[in-house]
Design a protein around this motif. Structure first.
Motif, PDB file in Angstrom:
ATOM      1  N   ILE A 132      35.158  39.499  50.654  1.00  0.00           N
ATOM      2  CA  ILE A 132      36.609  39.503  50.549  1.00  0.00           C
ATOM      3  C   ILE A 132      37.221  40.432  51.585  1.00  0.00           C
ATOM      4  O   ILE A 132      38.304  40.187  52.104  1.00  0.00           O
ATOM      5  CB  ILE A 132      37.037  39.892  49.115  1.00  0.00           C
ATOM      6  N   ILE A 133      36.475  41.487  51.922  1.00  0.00           N
ATOM      7  CA  ILE A 133      36.977  42.449  52.893  1.00  0.00           C
ATOM      8  C   ILE A 133      37.140  41.802  54.273  1.00  0.00           C
ATOM      9  O   ILE A 133      37.886  42.252  55.117  1.00  0.00           O
ATOM     10  CB  ILE A 133      36.016  43.672  52.952  1.00  0.00           C
ATOM     11  N   ALA A 134      36.421  40.659  54.476  1.00  0.00           N
ATOM     12  CA  ALA A 134      36.540  39.950  55.745  1.00  0.00           C
ATOM     13  C   ALA A 134      37.713  38.976  55.729  1.00  0.00           C
ATOM     14  O   ALA A 134      38.233  38.590  56.779  1.00  0.00           O
ATOM     15  CB  ALA A 134      35.251  39.199  56.042  1.00  0.00           C
ATOM     16  N   ILE A 135      38.090  38.573  54.537  1.00  0.00           N
ATOM     17  CA  ILE A 135      39.181  37.589  54.450  1.00  0.00           C
ATOM     18  C   ILE A 135      40.547  38.271  54.440  1.00  0.00           C
ATOM     19  O   ILE A 135      41.505  37.773  55.030  1.00  0.00           O
ATOM     20  CB  ILE A 135      39.010  36.735  53.171  1.00  0.00           C
ATOM     21  N   ALA A 136      40.605  39.434  53.819  1.00  0.00           N
ATOM     22  CA  ALA A 136      41.881  40.130  53.683  1.00  0.00           C
ATOM     23  C   ALA A 136      42.623  40.311  55.023  1.00  0.00           C
ATOM     24  O   ALA A 136      43.830  40.047  55.081  1.00  0.00           O
ATOM     25  CB  ALA A 136      41.669  41.456  52.976  1.00  0.00           C
ATOM     26  N   PRO A 137      41.936  40.720  56.104  1.00  0.00           N
ATOM     27  CA  PRO A 137      42.660  40.876  57.376  1.00  0.00           C
ATOM     28  C   PRO A 137      43.304  39.573  57.851  1.00  0.00           C
ATOM     29  O   PRO A 137      44.410  39.570  58.406  1.00  0.00           O
ATOM     30  CB  PRO A 137      41.583  41.318  58.359  1.00  0.00           C
ATOM     31  N   ILE A 138      42.601  38.451  57.613  1.00  0.00           N
ATOM     32  CA  ILE A 138      43.172  37.159  58.021  1.00  0.00           C
ATOM     33  C   ILE A 138      44.458  36.901  57.250  1.00  0.00           C
ATOM     34  O   ILE A 138      45.469  36.456  57.804  1.00  0.00           O
ATOM     35  CB  ILE A 138      42.152  36.028  57.758  1.00  0.00           C
ATOM     36  N   LEU A 148      42.056  34.522  45.577  1.00  0.00           N
ATOM     37  CA  LEU A 148      40.747  34.116  46.099  1.00  0.00           C
ATOM     38  C   LEU A 148      39.602  34.744  45.319  1.00  0.00           C
ATOM     39  O   LEU A 148      38.577  34.110  45.069  1.00  0.00           O
ATOM     40  CB  LEU A 148      40.632  34.501  47.577  1.00  0.00           C
ATOM     41  N   VAL A 149      39.782  36.006  44.941  1.00  0.00           N
ATOM     42  CA  VAL A 149      38.712  36.705  44.220  1.00  0.00           C
ATOM     43  C   VAL A 149      38.597  36.221  42.771  1.00  0.00           C
ATOM     44  O   VAL A 149      37.499  35.993  42.270  1.00  0.00           O
ATOM     45  CB  VAL A 149      38.940  38.232  44.256  1.00  0.00           C
ATOM     46  N   CYS A 150      39.726  36.045  42.119  1.00  0.00           N
ATOM     47  CA  CYS A 150      39.720  35.745  40.676  1.00  0.00           C
ATOM     48  C   CYS A 150      39.443  34.285  40.370  1.00  0.00           C
ATOM     49  O   CYS A 150      38.989  33.936  39.282  1.00  0.00           O
ATOM     50  CB  CYS A 150      41.057  36.121  40.057  1.00  0.00           C
ATOM     51  N   LEU A 185      30.895  23.678  47.731  1.00  0.00           N
ATOM     52  CA  LEU A 185      31.673  24.447  48.702  1.00  0.00           C
ATOM     53  C   LEU A 185      32.248  25.695  48.053  1.00  0.00           C
ATOM     54  O   LEU A 185      32.292  26.780  48.644  1.00  0.00           O
ATOM     55  CB  LEU A 185      32.813  23.599  49.265  1.00  0.00           C
ATOM     56  N   LEU A 186      32.665  25.523  46.821  1.00  0.00           N
ATOM     57  CA  LEU A 186      33.230  26.645  46.086  1.00  0.00           C
ATOM     58  C   LEU A 186      32.200  27.769  45.947  1.00  0.00           C
ATOM     59  O   LEU A 186      32.494  28.951  46.156  1.00  0.00           O
ATOM     60  CB  LEU A 186      33.648  26.151  44.694  1.00  0.00           C
ATOM     61  N   VAL A 187      30.974  27.370  45.633  1.00  0.00           N
ATOM     62  CA  VAL A 187      29.913  28.368  45.469  1.00  0.00           C
ATOM     63  C   VAL A 187      29.631  29.063  46.798  1.00  0.00           C
ATOM     64  O   VAL A 187      29.532  30.287  46.870  1.00  0.00           O
ATOM     65  CB  VAL A 187      28.633  27.706  44.910  1.00  0.00           C
ATOM     66  N   ILE A 188      29.537  28.255  47.865  1.00  0.00           N
ATOM     67  CA  ILE A 188      29.249  28.824  49.183  1.00  0.00           C
ATOM     68  C   ILE A 188      30.364  29.779  49.615  1.00  0.00           C
ATOM     69  O   ILE A 188      30.116  30.847  50.177  1.00  0.00           O
ATOM     70  CB  ILE A 188      29.069  27.703  50.232  1.00  0.00           C
ATOM     71  N   SER A 189      31.585  29.402  49.300  1.00  0.00           N
ATOM     72  CA  SER A 189      32.729  30.220  49.735  1.00  0.00           C
ATOM     73  C   SER A 189      32.632  31.646  49.181  1.00  0.00           C
ATOM     74  O   SER A 189      33.192  32.580  49.734  1.00  0.00           O
ATOM     75  CB  SER A 189      34.038  29.580  49.290  1.00  0.00           C
ATOM     76  N   GLN A 190      31.869  31.786  48.099  1.00  0.00           N
ATOM     77  CA  GLN A 190      31.765  33.104  47.485  1.00  0.00           C
ATOM     78  C   GLN A 190      30.882  34.066  48.267  1.00  0.00           C
ATOM     79  O   GLN A 190      30.815  35.248  47.973  1.00  0.00           O
ATOM     80  CB  GLN A 190      31.232  32.967  46.053  1.00  0.00           C
ATOM     81  N   THR A 191      30.161  33.527  49.274  1.00  0.00           N
ATOM     82  CA  THR A 191      29.324  34.426  50.064  1.00  0.00           C
ATOM     83  C   THR A 191      30.149  35.149  51.117  1.00  0.00           C
ATOM     84  O   THR A 191      29.674  36.074  51.754  1.00  0.00           O
ATOM     85  CB  THR A 191      28.192  33.639  50.755  1.00  0.00           C
ATOM     86  N   ILE A 192      31.381  34.695  51.324  1.00  0.00           N
ATOM     87  CA  ILE A 192      32.239  35.371  52.310  1.00  0.00           C
ATOM     88  C   ILE A 192      32.809  36.634  51.668  1.00  0.00           C
ATOM     89  O   ILE A 192      33.451  36.560  50.632  1.00  0.00           O
ATOM     90  CB  ILE A 192      33.410  34.454  52.730  1.00  0.00           C
TER      91      ILE A 192
END
Ligand SMILES: Nc1ncnc2c1ncn2[C@@H]1O[C@H](COP(=O)(O)OP(=O)(O)OP(=O)(O)O)[C@@H](O)[C@H]1O
Ligand SMILES: [Mg+2]
Lengths: 255, 252
Positions: A106-112, A130-132, A97-104
């Protein structure tokens, strides 16, 4: 002898950069492209000095977000990688899951983050975390995998406790891996903080960039880029220095 | 003084289909130097892993006489692989058994420092393992093993990776420190000469499954020096051991 080589090593890169800047200045002057499209390096330097105080203030905010986020990511990743190494099933549950989460992106998560946590420091810090978090966890996990089984066994035979095995073997063994992850994370951290700042708030290099964009002040934008680069390089170099300090056994022979 | 430090009774061990050890019986008496001699893959290291409880046998009994000082059973174990920690200076590597026992770091270092000379490591306290020669690393690993307070020392081919001269020097030196510290040693090697020169008794193991095919007392007088290696007695032992090994080693 070595020392001289070290000083001269970056010279070609610096020379080339100087050449590029000079080339840019000349092209911009000859072609008379308007400053609001392509500023000359001298314009950027002027913007930098005019905004020095302001940029300094904004840098502080960005650094604060980047470093706090990085700190949290470090603690989290050590704990999670250690638990994953100890308990196989947790690794199987969590790691993919951790690996998959990296396909999201970051520019899409920041607004949330902004919607959930407002315009203060918190959403920026969380974006950095989240990035580091990922490069750190991956490298620490790799490091723990490579710990020599026999080293641990010798300690067990002389009656070492789990805590002692961690301090004497696992922790030092993962340090080289940890620092290679940290070098990546540390450069990402500034970028992540800036992305967080783009979306709102009133302090930070990202905020300064958005404001410059709204006023079409491209010289200011370039000066902000310069600040981001300098901050990242400084953090990177500090990380290298710390890794040199804490791992004396990894140092190359000094002559 | 005559008690057993270690006894193995009817030990049997397999890894999956592979039978590694079959009906192993052996003993080490207080103060004795005992060697396990056997071809590669005969299960010598496995015997050590069973004694140290790193793996369990399917059958059989391991009994270790507890230390005089404590009831907590510690075994001084030096595995086949080099296990000096690259991130610790020599002095801290060697002090590890004391630190693990809970001794204060300064006190532990002090103890080690006073013994460095005996182990020929004086002046190298602050070196990292990768800055040392193979012989020095082995001496350091041996010193660390000596510092584990245990009557029984298990040494798994400590000299296998060394050149002939260094190896001979270290054998001579090991006999010296062994006599000085009065420990019981169980030693692994596949060198016949090394086994005879060092031991009070030699167990010969056969190839898979490992079985003890000979238990040979070595009665060459102590203290021994290198000249015994050319004595007729020594040659007789060598002939017996060589013959036994030849008859009991086969490639799988
Ligand atoms: N953890 C393990 N899993 C499966 N097989 C193993 C394991 N450990 C050892 N073996 C096998 O058991 C046999 C005996 O191994 P062991 O290491 O005890 O031999 P040895 O006598 O010490 O050999 P050497 O002289 O080469 O060190 C070998 O065939 C080895 O492949
Ligand atoms: Mg072995």
């Amino acid at each position: 002898m070595k020392r001289w080589e070290n000083i001269y090593k970056p010279l070609p890169a610096i020379g080339f950069l100087a050449f590029l800047i000079l080339f840019w200045e000349i092209i911009a002057r000859i072609t008379e492209i308007p400053t609001y499209i392509l500023p000359m390096p001298t314009d950027i330097v002027r913007a930098l000095s005019q905004n020095a105080a302001l940029l300094f203030l904004h840098s502080q905010a960005t650094l604060l977000a980047a470093l706090s986020g990085l700190g949290i990511a470090v603690v989290l990743s050590v704990v999670i990688a250690y638990v994953m190494d100890k308990i196989e099933i947790i690794k199987k549950m969590f790691y993919p899951l951790l690996v998959i989460s990296q396909t999201i992106p970051i520019i899409a998560i920041a607004p949330i983050m902004i919607i959930w946590f407002g315009f203060g420091y918190l959403p920026k810090i969380l974006t950095v975390v989240l990035v580091c978090f990922f490069p750190l966890t991956v490298s620490i996990t790799e490091g723990l995998k490579k710990v020599e089984k026999e080293d641990i066994e010798v300690l067990k035979v002389i009656g070492a406790k789990t805590r002692q095995i961690f301090w004497h073997i696992q922790l030092p063994a993962i340090l080289p891996f940890f620092f290679s992850g940290l070098k990546i994370s540390v450069t990402y951290s500034v970028m992540a903080a800036v992305i967080g700042e783009w979306l709102g708030g009133n302090r930070g290099i990202g905020v300064f960039m958005i404001r410059s964009m709204h006023t079409y002040n491209i010289s200011n934008l370039f000066s902000a880029i310069l600040v981001v680069v300098v901050l990242s390089v400084i953090l990177f170099k500090v990380t290298e220095f710390i890794s040199w300090l804490v791992m004396p056994w990894e140092r190359k022979e000094e002559s | 003084m005559d008690g057993y430090v270690l006894q193995l009774k009817n030990i049997k061990k397999s890894y999956g289909e592979l039978e590694v050890l079959e009906d192993i019986n052996l003993e080490v008496k207080q103060g004795e130097f005992v060697t396990l001699l056997g071809p590669s893959g005969s299960g010598k290291s496995t015997i050590f892993r069973i004694i140290t409880n790193l793996t369990q046998p399917e059958q059989g009994l391991v009994s270790i006489t507890p230390n005089k000082s404590e009831q907590n059973q510690r075994i001084a174990y030096m595995p086949q692989k080099d296990t000096l920690l690259p991130w610790k200076q020599l002095i801290d590597n060697i002090a590890l058994p004391l630190i693990i026992k809970g001794e204060d770091k300064h006190k532990a270092r002090q103890t080690v420092r006073t013994m460095m000379k005996t182990f020929g490591l004086e002046g190298f306290e602050s070196y990292y393992p990768n800055q040392l020669s193979g012989g020095m690393k082995q001496r350091a690993a041996l010193m660390r093993t000596f510092l584990t307070d245990s009557d029984l020392m298990l040494l798994d081919e400590p000299f296998a990776s060394l050149d002939a001269i260094t190896r001979t020097n270290l054998q001579e030196w090991l006999l010296g420190v062994w006599q000085q510290f009065e420990r019981s040693v169980l030693f692994i090697t596949h060198s016949i000469e090394e086994a005879i020169y060092l031991s009070d008794r030699i167990y010969v193991l056969s190839s898979q499954p490992g079985q003890i095919v000979l238990s040979l007392p070595i009665t060459i007088e102590r203290p021994r020096d290198l000249s015994v290696m050319t004595s007729p007695e020594f040659n007789q032992y060598r002939d017996i051991l060589y013959k036994t090994l030849r008859e009991n080693s086969y490639d799988q």
